[in-house]
Design a protein around this motif. Structure first.
Motif, PDB file in Angstrom:
ATOM      1  N   ARG A  73       0.880  -1.162   0.000  1.00  8.42           N
ATOM      2  CA  ARG A  73       0.000   0.000   0.000  1.00  8.42           C
ATOM      3  C   ARG A  73       0.919   1.214   0.000  1.00  8.42           C
ATOM      4  NH1 ARG A  73      -3.800   2.371   4.787  1.00  8.42           N
ATOM      5  NH2 ARG A  73      -4.297   4.284   3.693  1.00  8.42           N
ATOM      6  N   TYR A  74       0.704   2.105  -0.932  1.00  7.75           N
ATOM      7  CA  TYR A  74       1.551   3.279  -1.025  1.00  7.75           C
ATOM      8  C   TYR A  74       0.921   4.456  -0.294  1.00  7.75           C
ATOM      9  CZ  TYR A  74       4.326   0.675  -4.319  1.00  7.75           C
ATOM     10  OH  TYR A  74       5.124  -0.274  -4.874  1.00  7.75           O
ATOM     11  N   PHE A  75       1.768   5.218   0.377  1.00  7.55           N
ATOM     12  CA  PHE A  75       1.349   6.354   1.175  1.00  7.55           C
ATOM     13  C   PHE A  75       1.984   7.629   0.646  1.00  7.55           C
ATOM     14  CE2 PHE A  75       0.913   2.759   3.969  1.00  7.55           C
ATOM     15  CZ  PHE A  75      -0.147   3.057   4.803  1.00  7.55           C
ATOM     16  N   THR A  76       1.288   8.730   0.841  1.00  9.45           N
ATOM     17  CA  THR A  76       1.902  10.044   0.720  1.00  9.45           C
ATOM     18  C   THR A  76       2.373  10.404   2.119  1.00  9.45           C
ATOM     19  OG1 THR A  76      -0.159  11.194   1.235  1.00  9.45           O
ATOM     20  CG2 THR A  76       0.280  10.719  -1.116  1.00  9.45           C
ATOM     21  N   VAL A  77       3.132  11.475   2.238  1.00  9.66           N
ATOM     22  CA  VAL A  77       3.549  11.915   3.574  1.00  9.66           C
ATOM     23  C   VAL A  77       2.305  12.190   4.416  1.00  9.66           C
ATOM     24  CG1 VAL A  77       4.773  13.702   4.882  1.00  9.66           C
ATOM     25  CG2 VAL A  77       5.744  12.844   2.737  1.00  9.66           C
ATOM     26  N   GLU A  78       1.313  12.828   3.806  1.00  6.50           N
ATOM     27  CA  GLU A  78       0.095  13.183   4.532  1.00  6.50           C
ATOM     28  C   GLU A  78      -0.692  11.949   4.978  1.00  6.50           C
ATOM     29  OE1 GLU A  78       0.831  14.468   1.399  1.00  6.50           O
ATOM     30  OE2 GLU A  78       1.702  16.313   2.196  1.00  6.50           O
ATOM     31  N   SER A  79      -0.851  10.972   4.087  1.00  4.70           N
ATOM     32  CA  SER A  79      -1.633   9.781   4.460  1.00  4.70           C
ATOM     33  C   SER A  79      -0.902   8.937   5.510  1.00  4.70           C
ATOM     34  CB  SER A  79      -2.000   8.949   3.231  1.00  4.70           C
ATOM     35  OG  SER A  79      -0.854   8.430   2.591  1.00  4.70           O
ATOM     36  N   ALA A  80       0.432   8.892   5.433  1.00  3.44           N
ATOM     37  CA  ALA A  80       1.201   8.178   6.456  1.00  3.44           C
ATOM     38  C   ALA A  80       1.063   8.901   7.800  1.00  3.44           C
ATOM     39  CB  ALA A  80       2.672   8.077   6.050  1.00  3.44           C
ATOM     40  N   GLN A  81       1.092  10.211   7.747  1.00  2.00           N
ATOM     41  CA  GLN A  81       0.941  11.016   8.964  1.00  2.00           C
ATOM     42  C   GLN A  81      -0.404  10.727   9.629  1.00  2.00           C
ATOM     43  OE1 GLN A  81       3.535  13.098   9.798  1.00  2.00           O
ATOM     44  NE2 GLN A  81       2.528  13.606  11.697  1.00  2.00           N
ATOM     45  N   LYS A  82      -1.466  10.622   8.830  1.00  3.70           N
ATOM     46  CA  LYS A  82      -2.803  10.339   9.365  1.00  3.70           C
ATOM     47  C   LYS A  82      -2.880   8.947   9.988  1.00  3.70           C
ATOM     48  CE  LYS A  82      -5.364  13.412   6.319  1.00  3.70           C
ATOM     49  NZ  LYS A  82      -6.236  13.508   5.157  1.00  3.70           N
ATOM     50  N   GLN A  83      -2.037   8.046   9.524  1.00  4.66           N
ATOM     51  CA  GLN A  83      -2.029   6.666  10.016  1.00  4.66           C
ATOM     52  C   GLN A  83      -1.318   6.536  11.366  1.00  4.66           C
ATOM     53  OE1 GLN A  83      -3.585   4.031   8.532  1.00  4.66           O
ATOM     54  NE2 GLN A  83      -2.943   2.808  10.271  1.00  4.66           N
ATOM     55  N   LEU A  84      -0.505   7.517  11.729  1.00  5.95           N
ATOM     56  CA  LEU A  84       0.350   7.402  12.919  1.00  5.95           C
ATOM     57  C   LEU A  84      -0.382   7.143  14.239  1.00  5.95           C
ATOM     58  CD1 LEU A  84       3.257   9.922  12.290  1.00  5.95           C
ATOM     59  CD2 LEU A  84       3.207   7.444  11.964  1.00  5.95           C
ATOM     60  N   PRO A  85      -1.508   7.798  14.544  1.00  5.48           N
ATOM     61  CA  PRO A  85      -2.156   7.492  15.829  1.00  5.48           C
ATOM     62  C   PRO A  85      -2.525   6.011  15.985  1.00  5.48           C
ATOM     63  CG  PRO A  85      -3.033   9.526  14.924  1.00  5.48           C
ATOM     64  CD  PRO A  85      -2.166   8.916  13.860  1.00  5.48           C
ATOM     65  N   LEU A 133       7.388  12.932  16.566  1.00 10.97           N
ATOM     66  CA  LEU A 133       6.112  13.632  16.453  1.00 10.97           C
ATOM     67  C   LEU A 133       5.413  13.407  15.117  1.00 10.97           C
ATOM     68  CD1 LEU A 133       7.034  16.988  18.215  1.00 10.97           C
ATOM     69  CD2 LEU A 133       5.814  15.024  19.162  1.00 10.97           C
ATOM     70  N   GLY A 134       6.151  13.080  14.116  1.00 11.00           N
ATOM     71  CA  GLY A 134       5.541  12.850  12.809  1.00 11.00           C
ATOM     72  C   GLY A 134       6.536  12.226  11.855  1.00 11.00           C
ATOM     73  N   ILE A 135       6.085  12.077  10.606  1.00 10.29           N
ATOM     74  CA  ILE A 135       6.948  11.543   9.550  1.00 10.29           C
ATOM     75  C   ILE A 135       7.905  12.659   9.148  1.00 10.29           C
ATOM     76  CG2 ILE A 135       7.025  10.550   7.228  1.00 10.29           C
ATOM     77  CD1 ILE A 135       5.426   8.722   8.925  1.00 10.29           C
ATOM     78  N   LYS A 136       9.160  12.468   9.440  1.00  6.80           N
ATOM     79  CA  LYS A 136      10.152  13.505   9.148  1.00  6.80           C
ATOM     80  C   LYS A 136      11.312  12.982   8.299  1.00  6.80           C
ATOM     81  CE  LYS A 136       9.495  16.192  13.433  1.00  6.80           C
ATOM     82  NZ  LYS A 136       8.175  16.478  13.330  1.00  6.80           N
ATOM     83  N   ALA A 137      11.282  11.676   7.986  1.00  5.31           N
ATOM     84  CA  ALA A 137      12.410  11.086   7.266  1.00  5.31           C
ATOM     85  C   ALA A 137      11.935  10.035   6.271  1.00  5.31           C
ATOM     86  CB  ALA A 137      13.391  10.468   8.258  1.00  5.31           C
ATOM     87  N   TRP A 138      12.808   9.749   5.321  1.00  5.75           N
ATOM     88  CA  TRP A 138      12.569   8.704   4.333  1.00  5.75           C
ATOM     89  C   TRP A 138      13.913   8.035   4.051  1.00  5.75           C
ATOM     90  CZ3 TRP A 138      14.640   8.553  -0.701  1.00  5.75           C
ATOM     91  CH2 TRP A 138      15.365   9.686  -1.080  1.00  5.75           C
ATOM     92  N   HIS A 139      13.871   6.882   3.427  1.00  5.50           N
ATOM     93  CA  HIS A 139      15.110   6.220   3.010  1.00  5.50           C
ATOM     94  C   HIS A 139      14.820   5.284   1.854  1.00  5.50           C
ATOM     95  CE1 HIS A 139      14.129   2.372   5.012  1.00  5.50           C
ATOM     96  NE2 HIS A 139      13.692   3.112   6.029  1.00  5.50           N
ATOM     97  N   GLU A 140      15.863   4.957   1.131  1.00  3.74           N
ATOM     98  CA  GLU A 140      15.747   3.994   0.036  1.00  3.74           C
ATOM     99  C   GLU A 140      15.374   2.639   0.637  1.00  3.74           C
ATOM    100  OE1 GLU A 140      15.915   4.823  -3.114  1.00  3.74           O
ATOM    101  OE2 GLU A 140      16.846   6.808  -2.949  1.00  3.74           O
TER     102      GLU A 140
END
Length: 160
Positions: free
Chosen positions: A31-43, A137-144
Motif C-alpha cells: 500500500r503506497y502512502f503520501t507523507v500526509e496519508s502516512a501522517q494520518k495513520q500514525l495514531p 512527532l511525525g513523519i520527518k524522514a525517508w530512506h531507500e
C-alpha cells in the motif's frame, strides 16, 4: 507435547520475522502512502505498536519462568505449567492478531523494540520508505528501500 513444541517453534519464527523483516514475503501486497496519508495513520500505528510491545513483554515474562520440580509438588507443577501454557498461547494469539491488524494498514514493522515502522511511498518512479519511530512527532524522514534506518534523509529532500 510435540504439538506444543511446534507452536513454540512457530511463535519464535514469527517473532524473528519482526526482528528481521527480510523474512517478510516479497509478494506481500504494498500500500503506497503520501507523507500526509502516512501522517494520518500514525495514531493507529502508535496504539498498535504500544500494544504489541506490551504483549511481547508479557510473552517474554512467561517464557522466562523456570520452575524447579524439586521445590514444588507434582500437582502444583502440572497446574502451574498448564496456566502458563494457556496464558502464553492466549497472549501469542493476541500478539499475532494485533500484528496482522497493523500489517493490514500497509505499514511495515521493521523493529518492534524501537517502534520502527516504514510506509511505502513512490518517489521519481521508484519505491522508497517513509520512516517513523515511536516517540517522533511525525513523519520527518525517508530512506531507500535497501538502505534502512541508517540511510534516513529529511522529508524535505523527498519533496524537492
Amino acid at each position: 507435547m510435540h504439538f506444543k513444541r511446534q507452536i513454540i517453534v512457530a511463535v519464535f519464527y514469527l517473532i524473528k520475522r519482526i526482528i528481521n523483516p527480510k523474512l517478510i514475503p516479497e509478494d506481500m501486497p504494498k500500500r503506497y502512502f503520501t507523507v500526509e496519508s502516512a501522517q494520518k495513520q500514525l495514531p493507529k500505528t502508535k496504539k498498535s505498536l504500544l500494544k504489541l510491545q506490551n504483549l511481547k513483554k508479557a510473552i517474554d515474562a512467561i517464557t522466562s519462568v523456570r520452575i524447579d520440580p524439586k521445590e514444588i509438588d507434582y500437582d502444583e507443577l502440572i497446574e502451574t505449567n498448564t496456566k502458563l501454557s494457556k496464558e502464553f498461547h492466549k497472549l501469542s494469539y493476541e500478539f499475532y492478531k494485533e500484528l496482522e491488524k497493523l500489517e493490514k494498514t500497509g505499514c511495515v514493522l521493521k523493529d518492534l523494540e524501537q517502534g520502527l515502522v516504514d510506509f511505502y511511498c513512490k518517489f521519481e518512479g521508484r519505491d522508497v520508505f517513509l520512516c517513523w519511530r515511536l516517540g517522533e512527532l511525525g513523519i520527518k524522514a525517508w530512506h531507500e528501500i535497501d538502505s534502512g534506518f541508517i540511510g534516513r534523509k529529511p522529508i524535505m529532500n523527498l519533496l524537492e
